[in-house]
Design an enzyme around this catalytic site. Sequence first.
Site, short mmCIF file in Angstrom:
data_model
loop_
_atom_site.label_atom_id
_atom_site.label_comp_id
_atom_site.label_asym_id
_atom_site.label_seq_id
_atom_site.Cartn_x
_atom_site.Cartn_y
_atom_site.Cartn_z
N LYS A 53 -16.11 26.43 -41.18
CA LYS A 53 -16.35 25.47 -42.46
C LYS A 53 -17.75 26.07 -43.14
O LYS A 53 -17.83 26.17 -44.39
CB LYS A 53 -16.85 23.85 -41.87
CG LYS A 53 -15.26 23.27 -41.81
CD LYS A 53 -15.55 21.98 -41.02
CE LYS A 53 -14.13 21.65 -40.39
NZ LYS A 53 -14.12 20.68 -39.26
N GLN A 97 -17.87 16.43 -36.08
CA GLN A 97 -16.82 17.43 -35.62
C GLN A 97 -16.11 16.61 -34.32
O GLN A 97 -16.92 16.07 -33.53
CB GLN A 97 -17.30 18.64 -35.15
CG GLN A 97 -16.26 19.66 -34.76
CD GLN A 97 -15.07 19.98 -35.66
OE1 GLN A 97 -15.55 20.32 -36.95
NE2 GLN A 97 -13.91 19.98 -35.31
N ASP A 120 -14.37 14.72 -45.10
CA ASP A 120 -12.90 14.73 -44.59
C ASP A 120 -11.87 13.90 -45.50
O ASP A 120 -10.79 13.96 -45.51
CB ASP A 120 -12.79 14.58 -43.33
CG ASP A 120 -12.99 15.52 -42.37
OD1 ASP A 120 -12.68 16.63 -42.85
OD2 ASP A 120 -13.79 15.30 -41.26
#
Length: 293
Positions: A53, A97, A120
Amino acid sequence: MTARVLDGVATAATVKDELRARVEALRGLGAAPGLATLLVGDDPASRSYVAGKHRDCLEVGIASIEVELPATATQTDVRAAIRDLNAAREVTGLVVQLPLPTRIDAEAMLEEVDPAKDADGLHPTNLGRLVLGVDGAIDAPLPCTPSACVELLARHGVPLAGADVCVIGRGLTVGRSIGLLLTRRGVDATVTLTHSRTPDLAAHVRRADVVVAAVGSRHLVRPDWIAPGAAVLDVGITRERMLANGRARLAGDVHPGVADVAGWLSPVPGGVGPMTRVMLLDNVVRAAERAAR
Ligand code: NAP
């Protein structure tokens, strides 16, 4: 027929070019975007996802903020770290995460994230906004993989208005919410959502102009299930044997023979995966644009 490729690598590169320009414009306003990740513990796979990421962020000029807590961190420690990142001005997107250590309530921690910074797009508030937003622009983060699928189809000129879409799998990251995007006014697809208890799955798939396979079952979707010319998005991933470079070989939900029947097919790897990563960046940049307004 050999299906044309729904090329996620090339499309993601185009979207990254656009993001670079948007990041530059934000920088000019003193409102640079930043992605924060919170990693708890030392799981190698999680560490590698987080690193990926931040590599993506570097490519388009998004700032990276990496926070790590030891595996021994308590729920109070995790909550405090999320609250600090929610309050930090330089953070416009935040990813906690997963998985978190089992003694920590992951759902509760995900809900702790400021919905405006939910990179997200899976915070209950943002999913709720998607339910409510049948019309007009949605001014909230979108779930990354569903929006990746829609973007990949749109940028290849695959028509969705009036199309019958069959989604296979009702999982939280893909199947559960993709219909909300596809049935919005202006997109105007008709969606059938199927799952492991759907009788005669093949019959549903055969009626579809567009198939979204989001199961995680290797080569589940057979060539004789597909209407000639249909567009097929292969979202599911099964990790097969390890390759010499230490990476797993990936298989999709779609049998390779589908390429002889479909009009369009997204490959695994190189289809929905790279687009999902880029839609996360889009959420981070859109959040900065919203904050700057
Ligand atoms: P999930 O929560 O595990 O859901 C899987 C779904 O598949 C469930 O709804 C399950 O039905 C259904 N299913 C299982 N076997 C089936 C069968 N034989 N026929 C029809 N449906 C069946 O998964 P998810 O999080 O939504 O993810 C789905 C897949 O997409 C996974 O492989 C994941 O790795 C992949 N993925 C890929 C990307 C990407 O970037 N390419 C991003 C996100 C996810 P029941 O509910 O009835 O059990």
